[in-house]
Design an enzyme around this catalytic site. Structure first.
Site, PDB file in Angstrom:
ATOM      1  N   CYS A   7       9.597 -12.950   9.693  1.00  0.00           N
ATOM      2  CA  CYS A   7       9.839 -13.241   8.268  1.00  0.00           C
ATOM      3  C   CYS A   7      11.262 -13.710   7.979  1.00  0.00           C
ATOM      4  CB  CYS A   7       9.493 -12.023   7.424  1.00  0.00           C
ATOM      5  SG  CYS A   7       7.743 -11.633   7.512  1.00  0.00           S
ATOM      6  N   HIS A  65      12.998 -12.565   0.441  1.00  0.00           N
ATOM      7  CA  HIS A  65      11.716 -12.610   1.156  1.00  0.00           C
ATOM      8  C   HIS A  65      10.714 -11.772   0.367  1.00  0.00           C
ATOM      9  CE1 HIS A  65       8.696 -12.418   4.146  1.00  0.00           C
ATOM     10  NE2 HIS A  65       8.898 -11.150   4.443  1.00  0.00           N
ATOM     11  N   ASN A 118       2.743 -12.203   1.154  1.00  0.00           N
ATOM     12  CA  ASN A 118       3.791 -12.448   2.148  1.00  0.00           C
ATOM     13  C   ASN A 118       3.346 -13.596   3.059  1.00  0.00           C
ATOM     14  OD1 ASN A 118       5.625 -12.424   4.228  1.00  0.00           O
ATOM     15  ND2 ASN A 118       5.498 -10.225   4.622  1.00  0.00           N
TER      16      ASN A 118
HETATM   17  C1  COA Z   1       1.971  -1.404   3.993  1.00  0.00           C
HETATM   18  C2  COA Z   1       2.489  -0.717   2.744  1.00  0.00           C
HETATM   19  C3  COA Z   1       2.185  -1.549   1.519  1.00  0.00           C
HETATM   20  C4  COA Z   1       1.763   0.622   2.613  1.00  0.00           C
HETATM   21  O1  COA Z   1       2.259   1.292   1.490  1.00  0.00           O
HETATM   22  P1  COA Z   1       2.735   2.815   1.608  1.00  0.00           P
HETATM   23  O2  COA Z   1       3.096   3.242   0.244  1.00  0.00           O
HETATM   24  O3  COA Z   1       3.782   2.884   2.676  1.00  0.00           O
HETATM   25  O4  COA Z   1       1.407   3.508   2.062  1.00  0.00           O
HETATM   26  P2  COA Z   1       1.169   4.432   3.342  1.00  0.00           P
HETATM   27  O5  COA Z   1       1.099   3.565   4.569  1.00  0.00           O
HETATM   28  O6  COA Z   1       2.153   5.567   3.330  1.00  0.00           O
HETATM   29  O7  COA Z   1      -0.245   4.962   3.014  1.00  0.00           O
HETATM   30  C5  COA Z   1      -0.486   5.796   1.894  1.00  0.00           C
HETATM   31  C6  COA Z   1      -1.974   6.004   1.776  1.00  0.00           C
HETATM   32  O8  COA Z   1      -2.585   4.802   1.275  1.00  0.00           O
HETATM   33  C7  COA Z   1      -3.666   4.408   2.106  1.00  0.00           C
HETATM   34  N1  COA Z   1      -3.784   2.970   2.093  1.00  0.00           N
HETATM   35  C8  COA Z   1      -3.185   2.073   2.924  1.00  0.00           C
HETATM   36  N2  COA Z   1      -3.561   0.832   2.586  1.00  0.00           N
HETATM   37  C9  COA Z   1      -4.363   0.943   1.528  1.00  0.00           C
HETATM   38  C10 COA Z   1      -5.049   0.013   0.743  1.00  0.00           C
HETATM   39  N3  COA Z   1      -4.991  -1.329   0.958  1.00  0.00           N
HETATM   40  N4  COA Z   1      -5.797   0.455  -0.291  1.00  0.00           N
HETATM   41  C11 COA Z   1      -5.892   1.762  -0.550  1.00  0.00           C
HETATM   42  N5  COA Z   1      -5.264   2.705   0.175  1.00  0.00           N
HETATM   43  C12 COA Z   1      -4.503   2.294   1.203  1.00  0.00           C
HETATM   44  C13 COA Z   1      -3.297   4.967   3.466  1.00  0.00           C
HETATM   45  O9  COA Z   1      -4.448   5.101   4.274  1.00  0.00           O
HETATM   46  C14 COA Z   1      -2.671   6.285   3.104  1.00  0.00           C
HETATM   47  O10 COA Z   1      -3.713   7.201   2.870  1.00  0.00           O
HETATM   48  P3  COA Z   1      -3.555   8.736   3.334  1.00  0.00           P
HETATM   49  O11 COA Z   1      -2.347   9.252   2.592  1.00  0.00           O
HETATM   50  O12 COA Z   1      -4.849   9.328   2.910  1.00  0.00           O
HETATM   51  O13 COA Z   1      -3.336   8.678   4.815  1.00  0.00           O
HETATM   52  C15 COA Z   1       4.019  -0.449   2.860  1.00  0.00           C
HETATM   53  O14 COA Z   1       4.255   0.465   3.880  1.00  0.00           O
HETATM   54  C16 COA Z   1       4.807  -1.676   3.127  1.00  0.00           C
HETATM   55  O15 COA Z   1       4.911  -2.569   2.299  1.00  0.00           O
HETATM   56  N6  COA Z   1       5.482  -1.719   4.284  1.00  0.00           N
HETATM   57  C17 COA Z   1       6.292  -2.849   4.653  1.00  0.00           C
HETATM   58  C18 COA Z   1       5.384  -3.893   5.194  1.00  0.00           C
HETATM   59  C19 COA Z   1       6.057  -5.201   5.298  1.00  0.00           C
HETATM   60  O16 COA Z   1       6.874  -5.549   4.506  1.00  0.00           O
HETATM   61  N7  COA Z   1       5.644  -5.955   6.310  1.00  0.00           N
HETATM   62  C20 COA Z   1       6.087  -7.274   6.510  1.00  0.00           C
HETATM   63  C21 COA Z   1       7.330  -7.285   7.249  1.00  0.00           C
HETATM   64  S1  COA Z   1       8.116  -8.814   7.013  1.00  0.00           S
END
Ligand code: COA
Length: 335
Positions: free
Chosen positions: A116, A256, A286
């Site tokens: 990214c 980004h 993204n």
């Molecule tokens: C991926 C992302 C959106 C997840 O959000 P989060 O708040 O961290 O969520 P978590 O991974 O802690 O998961 C929380 C809960 O939501 C659930 N969950 C994950 N994706 C879900 C979705 N699409 N819909 C509903 N629930 C979801 C998980 O299973 C978890 O459930 P649990 O607590 O029962 O285990 C976040 O971590 C993120 O943006 N990370 C950076 C990713 C990124 O920028 N990547 C590109 C790099 S350039």
């Protein structure tokens, strides 16, 4: 002597027609529009459909539009750099495929892969060829077809990514505008948290790797989030300090677009109000190397010559960085 800098003299974006909404994702994986919107800020993303259509399709459309907009004959272009994590093929370079399709015959061309942060790495690289006086017209592309490496049964990644990108023209400027500074970083210890397991030379494609789903993005979201939120904010603050920029004289943060919460944290660290933050994550998700050129394209009409832009990104690798651009033209009539 007046310093020669690389000015951005044109920007063109491209997104494919098909729109994948949060509502449609609700029918594919167990998720909700409310969850995706509140956790990421994304409402929809564009998807490149059709057989035999790779990232070059996005780059070709962007470069065609850029050449037209900047009244550039393809024969005048010296160098084309394409930042992408989803090249059409492992080789040849997607940049070459784009050049061939648009009739750029006098340039050399290559790809840069920095996930990214790819567009910022490519922009900085391209600007060096202008600053040395070696070349007069350099095109830098950032484009990705992320849908080609996303597992649409994995709700933690398929909600985030989309397809799209854009291209900028770099030309010499001597009026104090252009790419002023950049701070770029890489840390290979980030590999375990965001990568694609197979399809490279370490683990070539086989029936087993396909069956195991190893050709998709593997992401430990929470770890990536923690890294991103700290480093993107810090690197943006660092470039401000190095260049005597303040929250008052920064005109635009161009972040980004990975997660709205990460963007908000960066703006807060810089002391910049939301009216100065370019935001289109709700429309495109993204697009990896595509996010920053797509922001510049969407906001082009609002940009004025002399505006101070702080571009900031982070990505897999890990990679992260920031570029300070003094905008080179008044854009009201150019889109
Ligand atoms: C991926 C992302 C959106 C997840 O959000 P989060 O708040 O961290 O969520 P978590 O991974 O802690 O998961 C929380 C809960 O939501 C659930 N969950 C994950 N994706 C879900 C979705 N699409 N819909 C509903 N629930 C979801 C998980 O299973 C978890 O459930 P649990 O607590 O029962 O285990 C976040 O971590 C993120 O943006 N990370 C950076 C990713 C990124 O920028 N990547 C590109 C790099 S350039």
């Amino acid at each position: 002597m007046t310093k020669v800098r690389a000015g951005i003299t044109g920007i063109q974006g491209y997104v494919p027609d098909y729109i994948l909404t949060n509502k449609e994702l609700e029918t594919i994986v167990e998720t909700t529009d409310e969850w995706i919107t509140s956790r990421t800020g994304i409402k929809e993303r564009h998807i490149l459909k059709g057989e035999d259509r790779g990232t070059s399709v996005i780059g070709i459309e962007a470069v065609k539009g850029l050449l037209k907009k900047t009244n550039t004959d393809p024969s005048e272009v010296d160098l084309v750099i394409c930042a992408t994590t989803t090249p059409d093929m492992l080789f040849p370079a997607t940049a070459n495929i784009i050049c061939n399709a648009v009739g750029i015959k006098n340039a050399f061309s290559y790809d840069i892969q920095a996930a990214c942060s790819g567009f910022l790495f490519a922009l900085t690289t391209g600007s060096q060829f202008i600053e040395t006086g070696k070349y007069k017209k350099v095109i830098v592309i950032g484009a990705d077809k992320m849908s080609s490496i996303i597992d649409y049964s994995d709700r933690t990644t398929c909600i985030i990514f989309g397809d799209g990108g854009g291209a900028v023209m770099l030309e010499p400027t001597t009026d104090g505008t252009g790419i002023i500074d950049s701070v770029l970083h890489s840390d290979g210890s980030g590999e375990p948290f965001l990568h694609m397991k197979a399809g490279g030379s370490r683990k070539p494609a086989s029936a087993e790797t396909v069956l195991a789903g190893e050709h998709y993005v593997y992401q430990e979201g929470a770890t990536v989030y923690k890294f991103a939120v700290t480093n993107m904010a810090e690197v943006a603050a660092e470039i401000m300090e190095r260049n005597g920029l303040t929250s008052e004289n920064v005109d635009w943060l161009v972040p980004h677009q990975a997660n709205k919460r990460i963007i908000d944290a960066t703006a807060k660290r810089m002391g910049v109000g939301e009216e100065k933050v370019m935001l289109n994550i709700q429309k495109y998700g993204n697009t990896t190397s595509g996010t920053i050129p797509l922001c510049l394209w969407d906001y082009e009409k609002q940009l004025k010559k002399g505006d101070n832009l702080v571009l900031a990104a982070f990505g897999g690798g890990f990679t992260w960085g920031s570029v300070y651009v003094k905008w080179s033209y008044d854009s009201e009539d150019s889109k």
